[in-house]
Design a protein around this motif. Structure first.
Motif, short mmCIF file in Angstrom:
data_model
loop_
_atom_site.label_atom_id
_atom_site.label_comp_id
_atom_site.label_asym_id
_atom_site.label_seq_id
_atom_site.Cartn_x
_atom_site.Cartn_y
_atom_site.Cartn_z
N LYS A 211 -24.79 -27.13 -16.87
CA LYS A 211 -23.61 -26.31 -17.10
C LYS A 211 -23.80 -25.58 -18.42
N PRO A 212 -23.44 -24.31 -18.50
CA PRO A 212 -23.64 -23.57 -19.75
C PRO A 212 -22.80 -24.12 -20.90
N PHE A 213 -23.37 -24.05 -22.11
CA PHE A 213 -22.66 -24.46 -23.32
C PHE A 213 -23.26 -23.74 -24.52
N ASN A 214 -22.53 -23.73 -25.63
CA ASN A 214 -22.97 -23.09 -26.86
C ASN A 214 -23.19 -24.11 -27.96
N THR A 215 -24.12 -23.80 -28.86
CA THR A 215 -24.31 -24.57 -30.09
C THR A 215 -24.15 -23.59 -31.25
N HIS A 216 -24.36 -24.07 -32.47
CA HIS A 216 -24.26 -23.18 -33.62
C HIS A 216 -25.33 -22.09 -33.58
N ASN A 217 -26.50 -22.41 -33.03
CA ASN A 217 -27.64 -21.50 -33.10
C ASN A 217 -28.00 -20.82 -31.78
N LYS B 2 -27.82 -21.52 -20.99
CA LYS B 2 -27.31 -21.17 -19.66
C LYS B 2 -27.91 -22.13 -18.64
N ALA B 3 -27.29 -22.24 -17.49
CA ALA B 3 -27.75 -23.14 -16.45
C ALA B 3 -29.19 -22.80 -16.08
N GLY B 4 -30.03 -23.84 -16.02
CA GLY B 4 -31.42 -23.66 -15.66
C GLY B 4 -32.37 -23.62 -16.85
N ASP B 5 -31.85 -23.47 -18.08
CA ASP B 5 -32.71 -23.46 -19.27
C ASP B 5 -33.34 -24.83 -19.45
N GLY C 298 -35.14 -33.73 -28.20
CA GLY C 298 -35.34 -33.45 -29.61
C GLY C 298 -34.84 -32.09 -30.06
N ASP C 299 -34.33 -31.25 -29.15
CA ASP C 299 -33.81 -29.93 -29.51
C ASP C 299 -32.56 -30.07 -30.38
N ASP C 300 -32.26 -29.02 -31.15
CA ASP C 300 -31.07 -29.01 -32.01
C ASP C 300 -29.86 -28.57 -31.19
N PHE C 301 -28.96 -29.51 -30.92
CA PHE C 301 -27.75 -29.23 -30.14
C PHE C 301 -26.50 -29.28 -31.01
N SER C 302 -26.65 -29.26 -32.33
CA SER C 302 -25.49 -29.42 -33.21
C SER C 302 -24.45 -28.34 -32.93
N PRO C 303 -23.21 -28.69 -32.86
CA PRO C 303 -22.56 -29.93 -33.29
C PRO C 303 -22.52 -31.02 -32.22
N HIS C 304 -23.18 -30.83 -31.10
CA HIS C 304 -23.19 -31.81 -30.01
C HIS C 304 -24.39 -32.74 -30.16
N SER C 305 -24.32 -33.88 -29.51
CA SER C 305 -25.47 -34.77 -29.43
C SER C 305 -26.03 -34.69 -28.01
N PHE C 306 -27.30 -35.00 -27.88
CA PHE C 306 -27.91 -34.99 -26.55
C PHE C 306 -27.21 -35.99 -25.64
N GLU C 307 -26.86 -37.14 -26.20
CA GLU C 307 -26.18 -38.18 -25.40
C GLU C 307 -24.84 -37.67 -24.86
N HIS C 308 -24.08 -36.98 -25.71
CA HIS C 308 -22.79 -36.44 -25.28
C HIS C 308 -22.99 -35.42 -24.15
N LEU C 309 -23.94 -34.51 -24.33
CA LEU C 309 -24.19 -33.49 -23.31
C LEU C 309 -24.68 -34.13 -22.00
#
Length: 62
Positions: free
Chosen positions: A5-11, A15-18, A23-34
């Motif tokens: 599902k598409p989502f945004n981070t600070h940087n 989009k779906a399929g990416d 180890g990617d930077d998902f801030s302010p989210h965590s990989f576990e949360h996503l």
């Protein structure tokens, strides 16, 4: 792993399929949360929506 599902981070905007890695930077989210909320994961583990059966006119008449 890929974006389900598409989502945004600070940087970046994902989009779906990416393709993504834990180890990617998902801030302010965590990989576990996503992952827990099914924003990222394996495409074959994504739950499918069950289609409801149409109600027949005969069932309403009974």
């Amino acid at each position: 792993m890929q974006v389900l599902k598409p989502f945004n981070t600070h940087n970046r905007r994902f989009k779906a399929g990416d393709p993504v890695n834990p180890g990617d930077d998902f801030s302010p989210h965590s990989f576990e949360h996503l992952s827990d909320h099914r924003f990222v994961g394996d495409p074959d583990t994504r739950p499918t929506k069950a289609k409801s059966k149409p109600v027949s006119a005969e069932a309403d008449a009974a």
